[in-house]
Design a protein around this motif. Structure first.
Motif, PDB file in Angstrom:
ATOM      1  N   LYS A 120       0.818  -1.209   0.000  1.00  0.00           N
ATOM      2  CA  LYS A 120       0.000   0.000   0.000  1.00  0.00           C
ATOM      3  C   LYS A 120       0.854   1.263   0.000  1.00  0.00           C
ATOM      4  CE  LYS A 120      -3.695   2.351   2.351  1.00  0.00           C
ATOM      5  NZ  LYS A 120      -4.659   2.347   3.426  1.00  0.00           N
ATOM      6  N   PHE A 121       2.047   1.203   0.586  1.00  0.00           N
ATOM      7  CA  PHE A 121       2.888   2.396   0.685  1.00  0.00           C
ATOM      8  C   PHE A 121       3.758   2.625  -0.546  1.00  0.00           C
ATOM      9  CE2 PHE A 121       2.842   1.819   5.555  1.00  0.00           C
ATOM     10  CZ  PHE A 121       1.666   2.543   5.670  1.00  0.00           C
ATOM     11  N   CYS A 122       4.403   1.571  -1.060  1.00  0.00           N
ATOM     12  CA  CYS A 122       5.395   1.781  -2.131  1.00  0.00           C
ATOM     13  C   CYS A 122       5.061   1.081  -3.444  1.00  0.00           C
ATOM     14  CB  CYS A 122       6.779   1.346  -1.658  1.00  0.00           C
ATOM     15  SG  CYS A 122       6.972  -0.442  -1.504  1.00  0.00           S
ATOM     16  N   GLY A 123       4.112   0.146  -3.435  1.00  0.00           N
ATOM     17  CA  GLY A 123       3.736  -0.545  -4.655  1.00  0.00           C
ATOM     18  C   GLY A 123       4.544  -1.799  -4.965  1.00  0.00           C
ATOM     19  N   ASN A 124       5.584  -2.084  -4.186  1.00  0.00           N
ATOM     20  CA  ASN A 124       6.359  -3.313  -4.388  1.00  0.00           C
ATOM     21  C   ASN A 124       5.533  -4.533  -3.985  1.00  0.00           C
ATOM     22  OD1 ASN A 124       8.669  -2.049  -5.357  1.00  0.00           O
ATOM     23  ND2 ASN A 124       9.506  -1.758  -3.312  1.00  0.00           N
ATOM     24  N   GLN A 125       6.063  -5.714  -4.239  1.00  0.00           N
ATOM     25  CA  GLN A 125       5.389  -6.969  -3.880  1.00  0.00           C
ATOM     26  C   GLN A 125       5.132  -7.011  -2.369  1.00  0.00           C
ATOM     27  OE1 GLN A 125       4.449  -9.536  -6.024  1.00  0.00           O
ATOM     28  NE2 GLN A 125       3.442 -10.418  -4.252  1.00  0.00           N
ATOM     29  N   ALA A 126       3.886  -7.200  -1.966  1.00  0.00           N
ATOM     30  CA  ALA A 126       3.524  -7.277  -0.551  1.00  0.00           C
ATOM     31  C   ALA A 126       3.892  -8.643   0.014  1.00  0.00           C
ATOM     32  CB  ALA A 126       2.035  -7.019  -0.374  1.00  0.00           C
ATOM     33  N   GLU A 127       4.349  -8.645   1.250  1.00  0.00           N
ATOM     34  CA  GLU A 127       4.707  -9.867   1.958  1.00  0.00           C
ATOM     35  C   GLU A 127       3.969  -9.991   3.280  1.00  0.00           C
ATOM     36  OE1 GLU A 127       9.087 -10.090   2.178  1.00  0.00           O
ATOM     37  OE2 GLU A 127       8.991  -8.396   0.797  1.00  0.00           O
ATOM     38  N   HIS A 128       3.482  -8.878   3.795  1.00  0.00           N
ATOM     39  CA  HIS A 128       2.824  -8.859   5.098  1.00  0.00           C
ATOM     40  C   HIS A 128       1.389  -8.379   4.949  1.00  0.00           C
ATOM     41  CE1 HIS A 128       6.450  -9.396   7.575  1.00  0.00           C
ATOM     42  NE2 HIS A 128       7.057  -8.740   6.604  1.00  0.00           N
ATOM     43  N   VAL A 129       0.516  -8.901   5.788  1.00  0.00           N
ATOM     44  CA  VAL A 129      -0.831  -8.354   5.928  1.00  0.00           C
ATOM     45  C   VAL A 129      -0.858  -7.701   7.293  1.00  0.00           C
ATOM     46  CG1 VAL A 129      -3.292  -8.846   6.068  1.00  0.00           C
ATOM     47  CG2 VAL A 129      -1.872 -10.047   4.398  1.00  0.00           C
ATOM     48  N   ASP A 130      -1.066  -6.405   7.298  1.00  0.00           N
ATOM     49  CA  ASP A 130      -0.959  -5.583   8.496  1.00  0.00           C
ATOM     50  C   ASP A 130      -2.331  -5.081   8.915  1.00  0.00           C
ATOM     51  OD1 ASP A 130       0.712  -3.843  10.329  1.00  0.00           O
ATOM     52  OD2 ASP A 130      -0.400  -2.306   9.213  1.00  0.00           O
ATOM     53  N   HIS A 131      -2.536  -4.989  10.218  1.00  0.00           N
ATOM     54  CA  HIS A 131      -3.759  -4.380  10.735  1.00  0.00           C
ATOM     55  C   HIS A 131      -3.555  -2.870  10.755  1.00  0.00           C
ATOM     56  CE1 HIS A 131      -4.199  -8.513  12.240  1.00  0.00           C
ATOM     57  NE2 HIS A 131      -5.486  -8.268  12.062  1.00  0.00           N
ATOM     58  N   ILE A 132      -4.411  -2.139  10.069  1.00  0.00           N
ATOM     59  CA  ILE A 132      -4.319  -0.685  10.001  1.00  0.00           C
ATOM     60  C   ILE A 132      -4.459  -0.109  11.399  1.00  0.00           C
ATOM     61  CG2 ILE A 132      -5.378   1.412   9.080  1.00  0.00           C
ATOM     62  CD1 ILE A 132      -6.295  -0.411   6.671  1.00  0.00           C
ATOM     63  N   GLU A 133      -5.518  -0.493  12.071  1.00  0.00           N
ATOM     64  CA  GLU A 133      -5.707  -0.127  13.477  1.00  0.00           C
ATOM     65  C   GLU A 133      -5.338  -1.356  14.300  1.00  0.00           C
ATOM     66  OE1 GLU A 133      -9.240   1.084  16.645  1.00  0.00           O
ATOM     67  OE2 GLU A 133      -9.630   1.272  14.489  1.00  0.00           O
ATOM     68  N   ALA A 134      -4.439  -1.194  15.248  1.00  0.00           N
ATOM     69  CA  ALA A 134      -4.006  -2.316  16.078  1.00  0.00           C
ATOM     70  C   ALA A 134      -5.219  -2.983  16.716  1.00  0.00           C
ATOM     71  CB  ALA A 134      -3.040  -1.834  17.150  1.00  0.00           C
ATOM     72  N   HIS A 135      -5.294  -4.302  16.604  1.00  0.00           N
ATOM     73  CA  HIS A 135      -6.473  -5.012  17.106  1.00  0.00           C
ATOM     74  C   HIS A 135      -6.441  -5.202  18.615  1.00  0.00           C
ATOM     75  CE1 HIS A 135      -4.271  -8.813  17.564  1.00  0.00           C
ATOM     76  NE2 HIS A 135      -3.663  -8.489  16.427  1.00  0.00           N
ATOM     77  N   LYS A 136      -5.279  -5.294  19.222  1.00  0.00           N
ATOM     78  CA  LYS A 136      -5.123  -5.445  20.671  1.00  0.00           C
ATOM     79  C   LYS A 136      -6.050  -6.514  21.238  1.00  0.00           C
ATOM     80  CE  LYS A 136      -3.347  -0.836  21.183  1.00  0.00           C
ATOM     81  NZ  LYS A 136      -3.429   0.460  21.802  1.00  0.00           N
TER      82      LYS A 136
END
Length: 101
Positions: A52-68
């Protein structure tokens, strides 16, 4: 101070702090990263292959808002973003610490 500007004793202290933090932290399975998560992650990356930030191949799925631990945030597809390793480990970490890019 960027890592390349740290002396060896500062680097060693930083590594030791990280290890102490990791020892107190629940395991990834205990935090909800199960086989069900791995299936969702794979599906998400199929639909979102670019960082989402740079357009390169993604490797991680990140939580936008920390789920805690909140299952609604953890499993919410709209709370997920695909990131490459570099952006996940640098840009996203600065955002979470409040040091916006």
């Amino acid at each position: 101070m960027p890592a390349e500007e740290m002396c060896e004793c500062q680097k060693a202290a930083k590594i030791a702090r990280g290890r102490r933090h990791d020892q107190k932290r629940p395991s990834s399975r205990q935090r909800g990263y199960t086989r069900q998560w791995e299936a969702l992650r794979a599906e998400f990356l199929r639909h979102n292959p670019a960082c989402k930030f740079c357009g390169n191949q993604a490797e991680h799925v990140d939580h936008i808002e920390a789920h805690k631990g909140n299952p609604r945030l953890f499993w919410n597809w709209l709370n997920l973003q695909a990131l490459c390793a570099h952006c996940h480990n640098s840009i996203k970490q600065r955002i979470e610490r409040g040091n916006h890019v």
